[in-house]
Scaffold this active site. Structure first.
Site, PDB file in Angstrom:
ATOM      1  N   TYR A  67       0.860  -1.194   0.000  1.00 48.96           N
ATOM      2  CA  TYR A  67       0.000   0.000   0.000  1.00 48.96           C
ATOM      3  C   TYR A  67       0.895   1.244   0.000  1.00 48.96           C
ATOM      4  O   TYR A  67       0.781   2.119  -0.855  1.00 48.96           O
ATOM      5  CB  TYR A  67      -0.925  -0.013   1.229  1.00 48.96           C
ATOM      6  CG  TYR A  67      -1.599   1.315   1.509  1.00 48.96           C
ATOM      7  CD1 TYR A  67      -2.652   1.757   0.719  1.00 48.96           C
ATOM      8  CD2 TYR A  67      -1.162   2.142   2.553  1.00 48.96           C
ATOM      9  CE1 TYR A  67      -3.264   2.981   0.962  1.00 48.96           C
ATOM     10  CE2 TYR A  67      -1.766   3.361   2.806  1.00 48.96           C
ATOM     11  CZ  TYR A  67      -2.815   3.781   2.011  1.00 48.96           C
ATOM     12  OH  TYR A  67      -3.416   5.004   2.254  1.00 48.96           O
ATOM     13  N   LYS A 126       1.527   4.097  -2.796  1.00 47.93           N
ATOM     14  CA  LYS A 126       1.125   5.482  -2.507  1.00 47.93           C
ATOM     15  C   LYS A 126       2.299   6.417  -2.845  1.00 47.93           C
ATOM     16  O   LYS A 126       2.097   7.538  -3.301  1.00 47.93           O
ATOM     17  CB  LYS A 126       0.718   5.672  -1.038  1.00 47.93           C
ATOM     18  CG  LYS A 126      -0.608   5.057  -0.628  1.00 47.93           C
ATOM     19  CD  LYS A 126      -1.796   5.577  -1.394  1.00 47.93           C
ATOM     20  CE  LYS A 126      -2.324   6.914  -0.941  1.00 47.93           C
ATOM     21  NZ  LYS A 126      -3.573   7.287  -1.692  1.00 47.93           N
TER      22      LYS A 126
HETATM   23  N1  LIG Z   1      -8.275   5.708   5.867  1.00 46.26           N
HETATM   24  C1  LIG Z   1      -7.128   6.226   6.268  1.00 46.26           C
HETATM   25  O1  LIG Z   1      -6.763   6.158   7.452  1.00 46.26           O
HETATM   26  C2  LIG Z   1      -6.263   6.925   5.281  1.00 46.26           C
HETATM   27  C3  LIG Z   1      -6.590   6.994   3.935  1.00 46.26           C
HETATM   28  N2  LIG Z   1      -5.773   7.709   3.082  1.00 46.26           N
HETATM   29  C4  LIG Z   1      -6.121   7.816   1.672  1.00 46.26           C
HETATM   30  O2  LIG Z   1      -7.429   8.369   1.563  1.00 46.26           O
HETATM   31  C5  LIG Z   1      -8.036   7.933   0.361  1.00 46.26           C
HETATM   32  C6  LIG Z   1      -9.424   7.410   0.648  1.00 46.26           C
HETATM   33  O3  LIG Z   1      -9.354   6.277   1.500  1.00 46.26           O
HETATM   34  P1  LIG Z   1     -10.641   5.708   2.220  1.00 46.26           P
HETATM   35  O4  LIG Z   1     -11.797   6.575   1.921  1.00 46.26           O
HETATM   36  O5  LIG Z   1     -10.259   5.437   3.623  1.00 46.26           O
HETATM   37  O6  LIG Z   1     -10.818   4.314   1.458  1.00 46.26           O
HETATM   38  P2  LIG Z   1     -12.179   3.544   1.089  1.00 46.26           P
HETATM   39  O7  LIG Z   1     -11.785   2.141   0.862  1.00 46.26           O
HETATM   40  O8  LIG Z   1     -13.244   3.842   2.071  1.00 46.26           O
HETATM   41  O9  LIG Z   1     -12.611   4.211  -0.291  1.00 46.26           O
HETATM   42  C7  LIG Z   1     -11.922   3.986  -1.494  1.00 46.26           C
HETATM   43  C8  LIG Z   1     -12.924   4.003  -2.637  1.00 46.26           C
HETATM   44  O10 LIG Z   1     -12.202   3.799  -3.853  1.00 46.26           O
HETATM   45  C9  LIG Z   1     -12.985   2.950  -4.682  1.00 46.26           C
HETATM   46  N3  LIG Z   1     -12.132   2.255  -5.644  1.00 46.26           N
HETATM   47  C10 LIG Z   1     -11.196   1.321  -5.370  1.00 46.26           C
HETATM   48  N4  LIG Z   1     -10.656   0.865  -6.510  1.00 46.26           N
HETATM   49  C11 LIG Z   1     -11.245   1.544  -7.523  1.00 46.26           C
HETATM   50  C12 LIG Z   1     -11.122   1.502  -8.938  1.00 46.26           C
HETATM   51  N5  LIG Z   1     -10.285   0.651  -9.536  1.00 46.26           N
HETATM   52  N6  LIG Z   1     -11.896   2.329  -9.688  1.00 46.26           N
HETATM   53  C13 LIG Z   1     -12.791   3.165  -9.091  1.00 46.26           C
HETATM   54  N7  LIG Z   1     -12.939   3.239  -7.751  1.00 46.26           N
HETATM   55  C14 LIG Z   1     -12.194   2.440  -6.981  1.00 46.26           C
HETATM   56  C15 LIG Z   1     -13.636   1.977  -3.714  1.00 46.26           C
HETATM   57  O11 LIG Z   1     -14.770   1.359  -4.296  1.00 46.26           O
HETATM   58  C16 LIG Z   1     -13.975   2.880  -2.547  1.00 46.26           C
HETATM   59  O12 LIG Z   1     -15.281   3.389  -2.637  1.00 46.26           O
HETATM   60  C17 LIG Z   1      -7.089   6.898  -0.242  1.00 46.26           C
HETATM   61  O13 LIG Z   1      -6.314   7.516  -1.236  1.00 46.26           O
HETATM   62  C18 LIG Z   1      -6.202   6.501   0.923  1.00 46.26           C
HETATM   63  O14 LIG Z   1      -4.947   6.083   0.473  1.00 46.26           O
HETATM   64  C19 LIG Z   1      -4.681   8.370   3.533  1.00 46.26           C
HETATM   65  C20 LIG Z   1      -4.330   8.340   4.840  1.00 46.26           C
HETATM   66  C21 LIG Z   1      -5.064   7.607   5.815  1.00 46.26           C
HETATM   67  C1  LIG Z   2      -3.838  -2.690  17.849  1.00 48.60           C
HETATM   68  C2  LIG Z   2      -5.337  -2.659  17.938  1.00 48.60           C
HETATM   69  C3  LIG Z   2      -5.837  -2.433  19.331  1.00 48.60           C
HETATM   70  C4  LIG Z   2      -5.954  -1.611  17.035  1.00 48.60           C
HETATM   71  C5  LIG Z   2      -5.683  -1.769  15.563  1.00 48.60           C
HETATM   72  C6  LIG Z   2      -5.963  -0.476  14.859  1.00 48.60           C
HETATM   73  C7  LIG Z   2      -5.479  -0.465  13.411  1.00 48.60           C
HETATM   74  C8  LIG Z   2      -6.458  -1.220  12.555  1.00 48.60           C
HETATM   75  C9  LIG Z   2      -5.275   0.997  12.952  1.00 48.60           C
HETATM   76  C10 LIG Z   2      -4.267   1.723  13.843  1.00 48.60           C
HETATM   77  C11 LIG Z   2      -3.520   2.707  12.961  1.00 48.60           C
HETATM   78  C12 LIG Z   2      -4.302   2.705  11.666  1.00 48.60           C
HETATM   79  C13 LIG Z   2      -3.734   3.267  10.422  1.00 48.60           C
HETATM   80  C14 LIG Z   2      -4.171   2.821   9.190  1.00 48.60           C
HETATM   81  C15 LIG Z   2      -5.171   1.721   9.080  1.00 48.60           C
HETATM   82  C16 LIG Z   2      -5.790   1.279  10.411  1.00 48.60           C
HETATM   83  C17 LIG Z   2      -4.755   1.237  11.525  1.00 48.60           C
HETATM   84  C18 LIG Z   2      -3.614   0.296  11.180  1.00 48.60           C
HETATM   85  C19 LIG Z   2      -3.543   3.309   7.901  1.00 48.60           C
HETATM   86  C20 LIG Z   2      -2.529   2.250   7.467  1.00 48.60           C
HETATM   87  C21 LIG Z   2      -4.584   3.526   6.802  1.00 48.60           C
HETATM   88  C22 LIG Z   2      -3.980   4.041   5.522  1.00 48.60           C
HETATM   89  C23 LIG Z   2      -2.913   5.047   5.666  1.00 48.60           C
HETATM   90  O1  LIG Z   2      -2.615   5.779   4.735  1.00 48.60           O
HETATM   91  C24 LIG Z   2      -2.127   5.129   6.891  1.00 48.60           C
HETATM   92  C25 LIG Z   2      -2.888   4.695   8.124  1.00 48.60           C
HETATM   93  C26 LIG Z   2      -2.010   4.717   9.349  1.00 48.60           C
HETATM   94  C27 LIG Z   2      -2.772   4.370  10.595  1.00 48.60           C
END
Ligand SMILES: NC(=O)C1=CN([C@@H]2O[C@H](COP(=O)(O)OP(=O)(O)OC[C@H]3O[C@@H](n4cnc5c(N)ncnc54)[C@H](O)[C@@H]3O)[C@@H](O)[C@H]2O)C=CC1
Ligand SMILES: CC(C)CCC[C@@H](C)[C@H]1CC[C@H]2C3=C(CC[C@]12C)[C@@]1(C)CCC(=O)C[C@@H]1CC3
Length: 349
Positions: free
Chosen positions: A145, A149
């Site tokens: 991942y 990225k």
């Molecule tokens: N969730 C987190 O903690 C973090 C997320 N990000 C970034 O934020 C952005 C959004 O992530 P989330 O909303 O958490 O993920 P999510 O999994 O909730 O949403 C991603 C969306 O992209 C769509 N998707 C996936 N493959 C596709 C494709 N081939 N064509 C069209 N659509 C597609 C999925 O159907 C989904 O609706 C991503 O770029 C992720 O890398 C960055 C830092 C932390």
């Molecule tokens: C150890 C347990 C009690 C809790 C597990 C929590 C984890 C699932 C999350 C803690 C930090 C999170 C995190 C992400 C996903 C969910 C966790 C690992 C990311 C990897 C999501 C995508 C990103 O870009 C970075 C995030 C960092 C923190």
């Protein structure tokens, strides 16, 4: 600067990945500000009277071209689940798919592209304290991942040009209502009795970022890109600006969900080594069986090291500051997930 800095606008914007966690929150905000919003995603997860939905795969450029006529700004927040370990899919979607997004933007004359990147692009498992955007990309990212990225962000920033202005926002540890990763995983582990342990000494500080702040940064960056074109071509850390001990944050979530906070310590390097062995096993059996372990070197490292970042650059260059404090953010999040609360928890009077 206050939230008032965000002005209503009626431009046509496209949110790729708009059916996901970040994407949908962003779509709802953009609609409330008057934008004409299109969503491009593999799936449709909600309905909205002001949104036009396009179902498609960003790995198919023809699919993308169909929804980009007259689009001013594209927000690219599509990704395969960050917790998956399917390298092929990451490469296809995050790298090849992003090249398609860029090609389609150029072909259709899109003016601005905002990428949702990740602060993890500089993280390779060692401590990061107050990390700023001058840190180099991780040389040895811990998972595919993160590796993809990095590739994605490089592609987007190097495409910045007169005709297409690009910017990468790097949020970290996003949480909030409808989060499909952090809360559900934590609740699942807790329900299985797997959250009794603290990995390491429990003194590592990290950033967790509330979804509204991430959305605010996206809208603000898009608007400021018009007024201050010099911010184009840059990456910006986006956090809650309130680093917290990882295990304190997890304990608050767990207690809020009706589970006990973890209390027994396990040595960090021992668990890291275990996770490494698990990864080797997963790799060996991968031709026959797909396993998605929660215990990976990445999750262990995230749980046991410092990883918090400075968002001074976003503050000074486009006036970002979080609009929801961590305390409120945790409260709102816990209230939004009644289905994840422990049904067997003893009521505390
Ligand atoms: N969730 C987190 O903690 C973090 C997320 N990000 C970034 O934020 C952005 C959004 O992530 P989330 O909303 O958490 O993920 P999510 O999994 O909730 O949403 C991603 C969306 O992209 C769509 N998707 C996936 N493959 C596709 C494709 N081939 N064509 C069209 N659509 C597609 C999925 O159907 C989904 O609706 C991503 O770029 C992720 O890398 C960055 C830092 C932390
Ligand atoms: C150890 C347990 C009690 C809790 C597990 C929590 C984890 C699932 C999350 C803690 C930090 C999170 C995190 C992400 C996903 C969910 C966790 C690992 C990311 C990897 C999501 C995508 C990103 O870009 C970075 C995030 C960092 C923190």
């Amino acid at each position: 600067m206050s939230v008032k800095a965000i002005k209503p606008d009626s431009k046509i914007v496209l949110v790729i990945g708009g059916s996901g966690f970040v994407g949908r929150h962003l779509v709802e905000k953009l609609c409330s500000l008057g934008y004409t919003v299109r969503v491009f995603d593999l799936r449709t997860t909600f309905e909205h009277e002001k949104v036009t939905f396009y179902n498609g795969d960003l790995c198919n450029k023809q699919d993308l071209l169909k929804c980009m006529d007259n689009v001013d700004t594209v927000f690219h927040c599509a990704t395969p689940s960050p917790l998956s370990n399917n390298k092929k899919v990451f490469l296809r979607v995050n790298v090849d798919g992003t090249k398609n997004v860029l090609d389609a933007c150029f072909e259709k004359g899109v003016k601005n592209l905002i990428l949702t990147s990740s602060a993890s692009v500089v993280y390779s498992g060692s401590n990061i304290e107050h990390g700023d955007e001058t840190l180099p990309y991780a040389k040895r990212p811990l998972d595919c991942y993160t590796q993809t990225k990095i590739q994605q962000e490089k592609l987007v920033l190097s495409a910045n040009s007169e005709s297409l202005k690009t910017i990468a926002l790097r949020p970290h540890g996003i949480f909030g209502p409808r989060d499909p990763h952090m809360l559900p995983t934590t609740a699942r582990l807790a329900a299985a009795g797997k959250t009794k342990f603290i990995i390491g000494k429990g003194i590592n500080k990290v950033d967790f970022t509330y979804i509204d702040n991430v959305v605010y940064a996206h809208v603000l960056a898009a608007q400021q890109l018009q007024q201050k074109p010099e911010i184009a071509g840059n990456a910006y850390n986006i956090t809650n600006n309130e680093p917290i001990l990882f295990w304190e944050f997890m304990s608050r979530l767990l207690k809020g969900l009706g589970y006990a906070a973890p209390k027994y310590h396990l040595p960090y390097y021992f668990i890291y080594f275990l996770a490494f062995l698990v990864q080797i096993f997963v790799f060996i059996v991968s031709p026959f069986k797909t396993i998605r372990p929660t215990l990976t070197t990445m999750t262990v490292a995230l749980a046991g090291t410092h990883h918090y970042y400075s968002c001074e650059k976003a503050a000074s260059e486009f006036n970002y500051s979080p609009v929801v404090k961590l305390e409120d953010a945790i409260e709102r999040t816990l209230q939004s997930v009644p289905e994840l609360h422990n049904k067997h928890a003893k009521k505390v009077k």
